[in-house]
Design a protein around this motif. Structure first.
Motif, PDB file in Angstrom:
ATOM      1  N   GLY A  87     -11.350  66.641 -33.349  1.00 27.10           N
ATOM      2  CA  GLY A  87     -10.718  66.029 -32.188  1.00 27.10           C
ATOM      3  C   GLY A  87      -9.626  65.055 -32.584  1.00 27.10           C
ATOM      4  N   LEU A  88      -9.874  64.271 -33.634  1.00 28.12           N
ATOM      5  CA  LEU A  88      -8.862  63.328 -34.117  1.00 28.12           C
ATOM      6  C   LEU A  88      -7.641  64.080 -34.635  1.00 28.12           C
ATOM      7  CD1 LEU A  88      -8.300  60.291 -34.696  1.00 28.12           C
ATOM      8  CD2 LEU A  88      -9.247  60.677 -36.985  1.00 28.12           C
ATOM      9  N   PHE A  89      -7.881  65.196 -35.323  1.00 27.79           N
ATOM     10  CA  PHE A  89      -6.787  66.002 -35.871  1.00 27.79           C
ATOM     11  C   PHE A  89      -5.942  66.597 -34.740  1.00 27.79           C
ATOM     12  CE2 PHE A  89      -5.075  69.951 -37.716  1.00 27.79           C
ATOM     13  CZ  PHE A  89      -4.495  69.460 -38.871  1.00 27.79           C
ATOM     14  N   VAL A  90      -6.605  67.177 -33.751  1.00 23.51           N
ATOM     15  CA  VAL A  90      -5.881  67.765 -32.621  1.00 23.51           C
ATOM     16  C   VAL A  90      -5.146  66.684 -31.835  1.00 23.51           C
ATOM     17  CG1 VAL A  90      -6.166  68.955 -30.407  1.00 23.51           C
ATOM     18  CG2 VAL A  90      -7.408  69.761 -32.429  1.00 23.51           C
ATOM     19  N   ALA A  91      -5.807  65.539 -31.633  1.00 21.42           N
ATOM     20  CA  ALA A  91      -5.167  64.441 -30.902  1.00 21.42           C
ATOM     21  C   ALA A  91      -3.902  63.968 -31.616  1.00 21.42           C
ATOM     22  CB  ALA A  91      -6.151  63.278 -30.741  1.00 21.42           C
ATOM     23  N   GLY A  92      -3.949  63.962 -32.948  1.00 19.83           N
ATOM     24  CA  GLY A  92      -2.769  63.563 -33.714  1.00 19.83           C
ATOM     25  C   GLY A  92      -1.591  64.485 -33.455  1.00 19.83           C
ATOM     26  N   TRP A  93      -1.849  65.788 -33.435  1.00 20.98           N
ATOM     27  CA  TRP A  93      -0.747  66.729 -33.195  1.00 20.98           C
ATOM     28  C   TRP A  93      -0.293  66.717 -31.743  1.00 20.98           C
ATOM     29  CZ3 TRP A  93       2.428  68.113 -36.642  1.00 20.98           C
ATOM     30  CH2 TRP A  93       2.022  68.210 -37.978  1.00 20.98           C
ATOM     31  N   VAL A  94      -1.198  66.476 -30.820  1.00 19.65           N
ATOM     32  CA  VAL A  94      -0.790  66.313 -29.420  1.00 19.65           C
ATOM     33  C   VAL A  94       0.138  65.098 -29.305  1.00 19.65           C
ATOM     34  CG1 VAL A  94      -1.593  65.730 -27.104  1.00 19.65           C
ATOM     35  CG2 VAL A  94      -2.805  67.465 -28.442  1.00 19.65           C
ATOM     36  N   ALA A  95      -0.243  63.997 -29.957  1.00 16.06           N
ATOM     37  CA  ALA A  95       0.603  62.802 -29.949  1.00 16.06           C
ATOM     38  C   ALA A  95       1.962  63.091 -30.586  1.00 16.06           C
ATOM     39  CB  ALA A  95      -0.097  61.659 -30.687  1.00 16.06           C
ATOM     40  N   PHE A  96       1.974  63.918 -31.614  1.00 16.98           N
ATOM     41  CA  PHE A  96       3.228  64.287 -32.282  1.00 16.98           C
ATOM     42  C   PHE A  96       4.191  64.956 -31.305  1.00 16.98           C
ATOM     43  CE2 PHE A  96       5.774  67.555 -34.359  1.00 16.98           C
ATOM     44  CZ  PHE A  96       6.414  66.847 -35.356  1.00 16.98           C
ATOM     45  N   PHE A  97       3.701  65.956 -30.588  1.00 17.53           N
ATOM     46  CA  PHE A  97       4.583  66.688 -29.673  1.00 17.53           C
ATOM     47  C   PHE A  97       4.971  65.839 -28.462  1.00 17.53           C
ATOM     48  CE2 PHE A  97       2.609  70.331 -31.925  1.00 17.53           C
ATOM     49  CZ  PHE A  97       3.778  70.906 -32.396  1.00 17.53           C
TER      50      PHE A  97
END
Length: 349
Positions: free
Chosen positions: A46-56
């Motif tokens: 979840g932290l990994f996915v959240a990081g990439w969501v924040a990136f985009f």
């Protein structure tokens, strides 16, 4: 800590580990904990996915450097998940663990799971053995005075100053892992022209290519060239530092073995390993690797059981006169740096 040979005390030692193993088994500490790992996988993933969501969502802005910090932490936590899968801590059957390892390692982190498992298995078999442990072989850093004296040119310059350069050099660890992974999957090993043993080479190659295309594609299409370069530098540099700071306290500065020296299994693992004290935060931050002694004695023990095994192992070592090293996190780094500085001393004379 001065490097010294480790010798086996006189007396009958063959059954010491078997007795400890029975104690641990009766306590149920080798039982798998699928629910606990599911929770951790949700947290790390979840932290990994959240990081990439924040990136985009952030887009082409310098605030992406903060996202890079978040993703460095998330990438390390996902890599810890791959580590545990490689030790079969999650499942008794090999295939489910390999699936997790390939997804966490090759796809998410860009790290070859098969290469790492082969290398890490050799480390566990002979920790801190300068001839057989790949983690203490001579390279950018040297771990014994003999290795230091054998250096030439730029590597000798590094060896003289390696204690001061250790943490800055860790910023390149992420890049080194990516390069080693690509060479292992697509190239040939240096010894005899044979490839690194790997069960799923084609799958690993496909996942590494997918990781590279996704990562570079996202960065280059979202960010301007300068911001893209800064993002990659911060993300990969901090990821390397985080991983290096998680593994460095475990063995660096502990006694080394060389040549034909052989200890029984219990002493080989305990005398060359160091635990790091701390609470739940340290446990989470270091991926359970702060219980390095227990992990080396029982590699397939689920991470959540290491804390419970620690008092049993420590008391058992005390009864059998086996030194058990445990210290704070900062002191563990201090011991490692003092060892690196002492190893380079002959070159500064």
């Amino acid at each position: 800590m001065t490097v010294q040979a480790v010798t086996t005390p006189a007396g009958r030692r063959g059954s010491d580990y078997a007795e400890l193993s029975r104690l641990i088994g009766r306590a149920g500490l080798l039982d798998r904990r699928p629910a606990g790992y599911l929770g951790y996988a949700v947290l790390a993933g979840g932290l990994f996915v959240a990081g990439w969501v924040a990136f985009f969502l952030t887009g082409d802005a310098w605030a992406q450097l903060l996202v890079a910090v978040l993703l460095a932490v998330a990438s390390a936590q996902v890599a810890f998940l791959g580590h545990d899968a490689g030790h079969r801590q999650m499942f008794r059957r090999r295939l489910p663990g390999e699936v997790v390892g390939l997804l966490a390692g090759n796809l998410a982190a860009g790290l070859s799971y098969g290469w790492w498992v082969e290398k890490h298995t050799r480390h566990h078999a002979n920790p801190n053995h300068e001839d057989e442990d790949p983690d203490v072989g001579a390279g950018a850093l040297v771990w014994t005075a003999e290795q230091a004296l054998a250096t030439r040119g730029f590597t000798r310059w590094l060896a003289r100053r390696q204690a001061y350069l250790f943490f800055p050099m860790l910023a390149l660890e992420g890049l080194a892992l990516h390069v080693a992974s690509v060479r292992a999957v697509f190239g040939r090993a240096a010894d005899g022209g044979y490839r690194t043993p790997m069960r799923h080479r084609r799958v690993e190659a496909a996942l590494l290519l997918l990781h590279s295309a996704g990562y570079l594609g996202a960065v280059l299409t979202t960010l301007s060239p300068l911001r893209a370069l800064a993002f990659v530098a911060v993300h990969q540099g901090l990821w390397g530092i985080y991983l290096g700071c998680s593994f460095a306290p475990n063995h660096k500065g502990m006694p080394m073995q060389a040549g034909d020296e052989r200890l029984d299994f219990l002493r080989r693992q305990v005398l060359t390993s160091r635990n790091v004290r701390g609470g739940r935060v340290v446990d989470l931050a270091l991926g359970g690797l702060n219980y390095q002694i227990e992990h080396h004695l029982f590699p397939s023990m689920p991470r959540g059981n290491l804390r419970r095994a620690q008092p049993i192992v420590r008391a058992y070592c005390a009864r059998h006169g086996v030194p058990y090293e445990q210290t704070g996190l900062l002191d563990s780094y201090g011991q490692a740096l003092r060892h690196l500085h002492a190893v380079g001393a002959p070159l500064r004379g």
